[in-house]
Design a protein around this motif. Structure first.
Motif, PDB file in Angstrom:
ATOM      1  N   ALA A  71       0.839  -1.200   0.000  1.00 15.81           N
ATOM      2  CA  ALA A  71       0.000   0.000   0.000  1.00 15.81           C
ATOM      3  C   ALA A  71       0.868   1.241   0.000  1.00 15.81           C
ATOM      4  N   ASP A  72       0.374   2.253  -0.683  1.00 11.86           N
ATOM      5  CA  ASP A  72       1.065   3.543  -0.727  1.00 11.86           C
ATOM      6  C   ASP A  72       0.779   4.279   0.575  1.00 11.86           C
ATOM      7  N   SER A  73       1.835   4.661   1.318  1.00 12.85           N
ATOM      8  CA  SER A  73       1.648   5.351   2.600  1.00 12.85           C
ATOM      9  C   SER A  73       1.658   6.867   2.449  1.00 12.85           C
ATOM     10  N   THR A  74       1.783   7.354   1.219  1.00 14.50           N
ATOM     11  CA  THR A  74       1.765   8.793   0.982  1.00 14.50           C
ATOM     12  C   THR A  74       0.362   9.323   1.226  1.00 14.50           C
ATOM     13  N   PRO A  75       0.218  10.371   2.036  1.00 12.84           N
ATOM     14  CA  PRO A  75      -1.128  10.892   2.288  1.00 12.84           C
ATOM     15  C   PRO A  75      -1.727  11.474   1.010  1.00 12.84           C
ATOM     16  N   ASP A  76      -3.048  11.407   0.951  1.00  9.21           N
ATOM     17  CA  ASP A  76      -3.731  12.017  -0.182  1.00  9.21           C
ATOM     18  C   ASP A  76      -3.478  13.518  -0.159  1.00  9.21           C
ATOM     19  N   PRO A  77      -3.338  14.106  -1.338  1.00  7.62           N
ATOM     20  CA  PRO A  77      -3.131  15.557  -1.350  1.00  7.62           C
ATOM     21  C   PRO A  77      -4.370  16.268  -0.797  1.00  7.62           C
ATOM     22  N   ASP A  78      -4.129  17.361  -0.143  1.00  9.69           N
ATOM     23  CA  ASP A  78      -5.205  18.150   0.454  1.00  9.69           C
ATOM     24  C   ASP A  78      -5.603  19.216  -0.558  1.00  9.69           C
ATOM     25  N   GLU A  79      -6.666  18.939  -1.284  1.00  8.70           N
ATOM     26  CA  GLU A  79      -7.100  19.842  -2.357  1.00  8.70           C
ATOM     27  C   GLU A  79      -7.512  21.208  -1.818  1.00  8.70           C
ATOM     28  N   THR A  80      -8.123  21.227  -0.645  1.00  6.53           N
ATOM     29  CA  THR A  80      -8.529  22.512  -0.069  1.00  6.53           C
ATOM     30  C   THR A  80      -7.302  23.357   0.260  1.00  6.53           C
ATOM     31  N   MET A  81      -6.280  22.728   0.841  1.00 13.67           N
ATOM     32  CA  MET A  81      -5.058  23.492   1.139  1.00 13.67           C
ATOM     33  C   MET A  81      -4.381  23.950  -0.147  1.00 13.67           C
ATOM     34  N   ALA A  82      -4.456  23.151  -1.198  1.00  8.32           N
ATOM     35  CA  ALA A  82      -3.884  23.571  -2.482  1.00  8.32           C
ATOM     36  C   ALA A  82      -4.613  24.805  -3.001  1.00  8.32           C
ATOM     37  N   ARG A  83      -5.929  24.831  -2.860  1.00 11.19           N
ATOM     38  CA  ARG A  83      -6.709  26.008  -3.285  1.00 11.19           C
ATOM     39  C   ARG A  83      -6.367  27.229  -2.426  1.00 11.19           C
ATOM     40  N   ILE A  84      -6.257  27.018  -1.116  1.00  9.94           N
ATOM     41  CA  ILE A  84      -5.911  28.129  -0.220  1.00  9.94           C
ATOM     42  C   ILE A  84      -4.529  28.668  -0.574  1.00  9.94           C
ATOM     43  N   ILE A 139     -13.902  29.567  -1.150  1.00  9.20           N
ATOM     44  CA  ILE A 139     -13.385  28.400  -0.432  1.00  9.20           C
ATOM     45  C   ILE A 139     -14.031  28.317   0.954  1.00  9.20           C
ATOM     46  N   TRP A 140     -14.170  29.476   1.617  1.00  9.76           N
ATOM     47  CA  TRP A 140     -14.820  29.503   2.927  1.00  9.76           C
ATOM     48  C   TRP A 140     -16.238  28.940   2.823  1.00  9.76           C
ATOM     49  N   ASP A 141     -16.956  29.339   1.783  1.00 10.78           N
ATOM     50  CA  ASP A 141     -18.313  28.812   1.587  1.00 10.78           C
ATOM     51  C   ASP A 141     -18.291  27.290   1.444  1.00 10.78           C
ATOM     52  N   ASP A 142     -17.284  26.773   0.745  1.00 12.37           N
ATOM     53  CA  ASP A 142     -17.162  25.324   0.566  1.00 12.37           C
ATOM     54  C   ASP A 142     -16.813  24.615   1.877  1.00 12.37           C
ATOM     55  N   ILE A 143     -15.939  25.222   2.668  1.00 11.88           N
ATOM     56  CA  ILE A 143     -15.521  24.626   3.943  1.00 11.88           C
ATOM     57  C   ILE A 143     -16.676  24.647   4.938  1.00 11.88           C
ATOM     58  N   PHE A 164      -8.417  23.016  10.607  1.00 12.14           N
ATOM     59  CA  PHE A 164      -7.139  23.409   9.995  1.00 12.14           C
ATOM     60  C   PHE A 164      -7.389  24.273   8.773  1.00 12.14           C
ATOM     61  N   HIS A 165      -8.348  23.881   7.950  1.00 14.20           N
ATOM     62  CA  HIS A 165      -8.694  24.672   6.781  1.00 14.20           C
ATOM     63  C   HIS A 165      -9.246  26.034   7.191  1.00 14.20           C
ATOM     64  N   ARG A 166     -10.151  26.025   8.160  1.00 19.22           N
ATOM     65  CA  ARG A 166     -10.753  27.296   8.599  1.00 19.22           C
ATOM     66  C   ARG A 166      -9.711  28.233   9.190  1.00 19.22           C
ATOM     67  N   CYS A 167      -8.839  27.699  10.035  1.00 18.41           N
ATOM     68  CA  CYS A 167      -7.807  28.518  10.675  1.00 18.41           C
ATOM     69  C   CYS A 167      -6.886  29.133   9.630  1.00 18.41           C
ATOM     70  N   THR A 168      -6.401  28.302   8.732  1.00 21.55           N
ATOM     71  CA  THR A 168      -5.468  28.778   7.709  1.00 21.55           C
ATOM     72  C   THR A 168      -6.122  29.802   6.798  1.00 21.55           C
ATOM     73  N   ARG A 195      -0.476  18.140  11.717  1.00 18.90           N
ATOM     74  CA  ARG A 195       0.660  17.355  11.217  1.00 18.90           C
ATOM     75  C   ARG A 195       0.300  16.480  10.023  1.00 18.90           C
ATOM     76  N   ARG A 196      -0.980  16.321   9.761  1.00 17.20           N
ATOM     77  CA  ARG A 196      -1.353  15.636   8.519  1.00 17.20           C
ATOM     78  C   ARG A 196      -1.000  16.512   7.321  1.00 17.20           C
ATOM     79  N   PHE A 197      -0.896  17.825   7.544  1.00 15.78           N
ATOM     80  CA  PHE A 197      -0.496  18.727   6.468  1.00 15.78           C
ATOM     81  C   PHE A 197       1.017  18.869   6.406  1.00 15.78           C
ATOM     82  N   GLU A 198       1.618  19.097   7.586  1.00 19.52           N
ATOM     83  CA  GLU A 198       3.082  19.237   7.671  1.00 19.52           C
ATOM     84  C   GLU A 198       3.542  18.627   8.986  1.00 19.52           C
TER      85      GLU A 198
END
Length: 162
Positions: A2-15, A37-41, A48-52, A87-90
């Protein structure tokens, strides 16, 4: 295997893309993207998304009352955030290290609105939280900014610090 690489965070990419756009002097477009993006979140979305998002969105408002709304949202989201989620992000992120900057921004907006007592409370909270900052350029920048805004609060100076 199995690939242990986390899925990319599309919301953080948009932010991140919107923040980059805002820093490239396209603040109106960046603000509109971030509001979308806020409306989507949503107000109950990932803290984490809201804070950032709220932290960076606040910087795109010139009026301190508008910026303050987003800075308070960022602080509220940080209060719901865990180190594990961050830490799931960094890997090295610690939520405690967010607080000096979050309180600094609120203090500065309150200062610009002449709410000096409230601004003092937040600058003191920022000072207390400084122990969570690293001994690096970012940590020193935040500490210097806290000192600078603290001096302006003490003088009841409402002038824009930028």
């Amino acid at each position: 295997m199995a690939d242990s690489t986390p899925d990319p965070d599309e919301t953080m990419a948009r932010i991140t893309a919107s923040v980059t756009k805002g820093r490239a002097c396209d603040s109106e477009s960046a603000r509109l993207e971030m509001l979308s993006i806020w409306d989507d979140i949503g107000v109950d979305g990932d803290p984490f998304h809201r804070c950032t998002l709220a932290h960076y969105l606040a910087d795109l408002f010139k009026h301190p009352a508008q910026a303050l709304i987003w800075d308070v949202r960022a602080l509220d989201a940080a209060d719901e955030l865990t180190d594990q989620r961050a830490r799931r992000f960094e890997a090295g992120l610690q939520v405690a290290a967010f607080y000096p900057s979050l309180h600094l921004n609120i203090a500065d907006n309150l200062r610009r609105l002449s709410a000096f007592d409230a601004a003092q409370e937040h600058i003191e909270a920022a000072q207390r939280a400084c122990s969570s900052l690293g001994d690096d350029d970012y940590g020193q920048f935040i500490k210097n900014s806290i000192d600078f805004v603290g001096e302006k609060i003490a003088r009841h100076d409402r002038a824009d610090a930028s």
